[in-house]
Write an enzyme that holds these catalytic residues in place. Structure first.
Site, PDB file in Angstrom:
ATOM      1  N   ASP A  15       0.831  -1.213   0.000  1.00 16.72           N
ATOM      2  CA  ASP A  15       0.000   0.000   0.000  1.00 16.72           C
ATOM      3  C   ASP A  15       0.866   1.265   0.000  1.00 16.72           C
ATOM      4  OD1 ASP A  15      -2.041  -1.941   0.455  1.00 16.72           O
ATOM      5  OD2 ASP A  15      -1.715  -1.753   2.612  1.00 16.72           O
ATOM      6  N   GLU A 200     -11.096  -0.896  -3.682  1.00 19.59           N
ATOM      7  CA  GLU A 200     -10.348  -0.314  -2.577  1.00 19.59           C
ATOM      8  C   GLU A 200      -9.111   0.402  -3.111  1.00 19.59           C
ATOM      9  OE1 GLU A 200      -9.240  -3.721  -0.203  1.00 19.59           O
ATOM     10  OE2 GLU A 200      -7.520  -4.198  -1.485  1.00 19.59           O
ATOM     11  N   HIS A 264      -3.012  -1.199  -5.302  1.00 23.19           N
ATOM     12  CA  HIS A 264      -3.029  -0.194  -4.231  1.00 23.19           C
ATOM     13  C   HIS A 264      -1.975   0.876  -4.505  1.00 23.19           C
ATOM     14  CE1 HIS A 264      -4.557   0.681  -0.042  1.00 23.19           C
ATOM     15  NE2 HIS A 264      -3.890   1.755  -0.446  1.00 23.19           N
ATOM     16  N   ARG A 297       5.003  -8.043  -0.194  1.00 21.51           N
ATOM     17  CA  ARG A 297       4.491  -7.141  -1.215  1.00 21.51           C
ATOM     18  C   ARG A 297       5.457  -5.959  -1.245  1.00 21.51           C
ATOM     19  NH1 ARG A 297      -1.756  -6.505   0.343  1.00 21.51           N
ATOM     20  NH2 ARG A 297      -0.877  -6.680   2.434  1.00 21.51           N
TER      21      ARG A 297
END
Length: 338
Positions: A15, A200, A264, A297
Site C-alpha cells: 500500500d 479499494e 493499491h 508485497r
C-alpha cells in the site's frame, strides 16, 4: 531520473504512498506487523530503500485503533501534514454494527502535524473520520481541486453486495466531511469479484483537465488488479454521472516479468515533471500461511507515459532490478536482508 526506476523502491511495504514536496520524496506504507505508522524521506526514489525509517505513531494496546493498522497515506493540505490510515479494535472487541466482521472492522482515522518536518515534528490524533455510517472503512486518500479538499475512500454498505465500494465527499477540514458520502463505484465486473467483491485503494491523478481515479479490486493474490474512473476537471465531482468507469482493468499481473498482484497505487512525479505510478506487487504466487501476514508485497514505481490524446498508457509492471526477500521473515526497519 533514470529511464527505468530501480525496483523495488522499498522492500516489504504494501500500500505504498509517495508524496513529492520541496524536492523530497516522502514515503509511507503498511508496516508488515500492522502495529505502527512509519515515514522515510529521500531526494530520489531509488534512495528510499536506504533512507532511515521513522515511526511517527504506534497503535495502543486497547481501543478502536489497537489492531491491524493499514494503508497510511501522507498528504499536504493548507501547509500542514496529514496521514490517513485504517485501524481496527482488537479482535475480541467490536463496534456495535449488525453483520460486522469481527476480524476486519476497520475505520478511517487522521493524524495531523503542523511542524515543517514531518519526520521530527509532533503528530496529533484528530480521531475517526465520520464517513456518515458505521461499517468496514479503509484506504482514504485526499486531493485538492480549486482550493477544495476531497476525500475518497473504500467502505462497506450492507445493502450493496460485496466488501467495499468507493465513496467521495468534500471536506470541511482534513478530518471532517462537509458533504454526505457519494458512492462512485462498486465491484461488479468479473475481474473485480475474484474471491472477494472489492473496490479499494483509491488514488487520484489530476492532469490536463482530467481526473483519473484508480483503485484495486479482487483478492490480493495474482488476481489483484487496478481499474480507473475518469472525470472532466470542470465537472461536478460529487455527481457519480461525472465519472466514467473502465469495464476492464488497466494494470494487471505480468507473469512474463515475474510480477503478480500489482495494485493499491499512488501517484507522484519525477524531478522532470513526469507522472510516476507507485504500486505494490509480489514476485511469487505460492504463499505460505495466511496471505494477510505474508510480508513480501514490495513497493515499486515506474514512469507513466501518456498518448497523443493525453490518456495514460498504463502498460505492464516492469521486472524488478533489485533482490527481494522470498521468505516470511519481516525485515528490520533498515530493510537489510540476512
Amino acid at each position: 531520473m533514470p529511464e527505468t526506476i530501480p525496483n523495488p523502491i522499498v522492500l516489504q511495504r504494501a500500500d505504498p504512498c509517495v508524496l513529492r514536496h520541496d524536492g523530497w520524496y516522502y514515503f509511507t506504507g503498511s508496516y508488515p506487523l500492522y502495529d505502527r505508522i512509519v515515514l522515510r524521506r529521500a531526494a530520489r526514489l531509488e534512495d528510499l530503500q536506504a533512507a532511515p525509517e521513522v515511526t511517527i505513531w504506534t497503535k495502543p494496546d486497547e481501543g478502536p485503533q489497537s489492531s491491524l493498522i493499514w494503508a497510511p497515506e501522507i498528504h499536504r493540505v493548507n501547509g500542514a501534514w496529514y496521514v490517513y490510515y485504517a485501524a481496527a479494535p482488537n479482535m475480541d472487541v467490536t463496534f456495535d454494527v449488525p453483520d460486522a466482521d469481527d476480524t476486519f472492522n476497520h475505520r478511517v482515522y487522521c493524524l495531523e502535524c503542523l511542524d515543517e518536518d514531518p519526520l521530527t515534528g509532533t503528530w496529533t490524533e484528530k480521531g475517526q473520520v465520520d464517513t456518515g455510517w458505521e461499517s468496514f472503512a479503509l484506504d482514504a486518500t485526499s486531493f485538492v481541486k480549486d482550493g477544495e479538499q476531497y476525500l475518497v475512500w473504500a467502505q462497506q454498505d450492507f445493502a450493496v453486495k460485496g466488501h467495499s465500494n468507493l465513496y467521495i465527499a468534500r471536506m470541511e477540514n482534513p478530518w471532517t466531511l462537509a458533504t454526505p458520502a457519494v458512492m462512485l463505484c462498486k465491484p461488479e465486473f468479473d475481474w473485480e469479484i475474484v474471491t472477494f467483491w472489492v473496490a479499494e485503494g483509491p488514488s487520484v491523478l489530476q492532469r490536463d483537465g482530467r481526473l483519473y481515479l484508480t483503485y484495486s479490486a479482487s483478492a490480493t493474490g495474482i488476481e489483484y488488479a487496478m481499474g480507473v474512473l475518469t472525470a472532466d476537471a470542470d465537472s461536478d465531482l460529487l455527481d457519480p454521472a461525472s465519472w466514467t468507469k473502465s469495464p476492464d482493468p488497466v494494470f494487471t499481473s505480468a507473469p512474463e516479468n515475474g510480477i503478480y498482484g500489482p495494485g493499491h497505487n499512488s501517484f507522484t512525479e519525477s524531478p522532470e515533471g513526469e507522472t510516476v505510478l507507485v504500486y505494490h506487487a509480489r514476485t511469487y504466487t505460492e504463499l505460505e500461511g495466511n496471505p494477510l501476514w505474508e510480508p513480501n508485497r514490495q513497493a515499486c514505481a515506474q514512469v507513466l507515459p501518456f498518448d497523443e490524446d493525453g490518456d495514460p498508457v498504463w502498460g505492464a509492471p516492469l521486472p524488478l532490478s533489485r533482490p527481494v526477500p522470498t521468505g516470511v521473515e519481516v525485515l528490520p526497519p533498515d530493510g537489510t536482508m540476512s
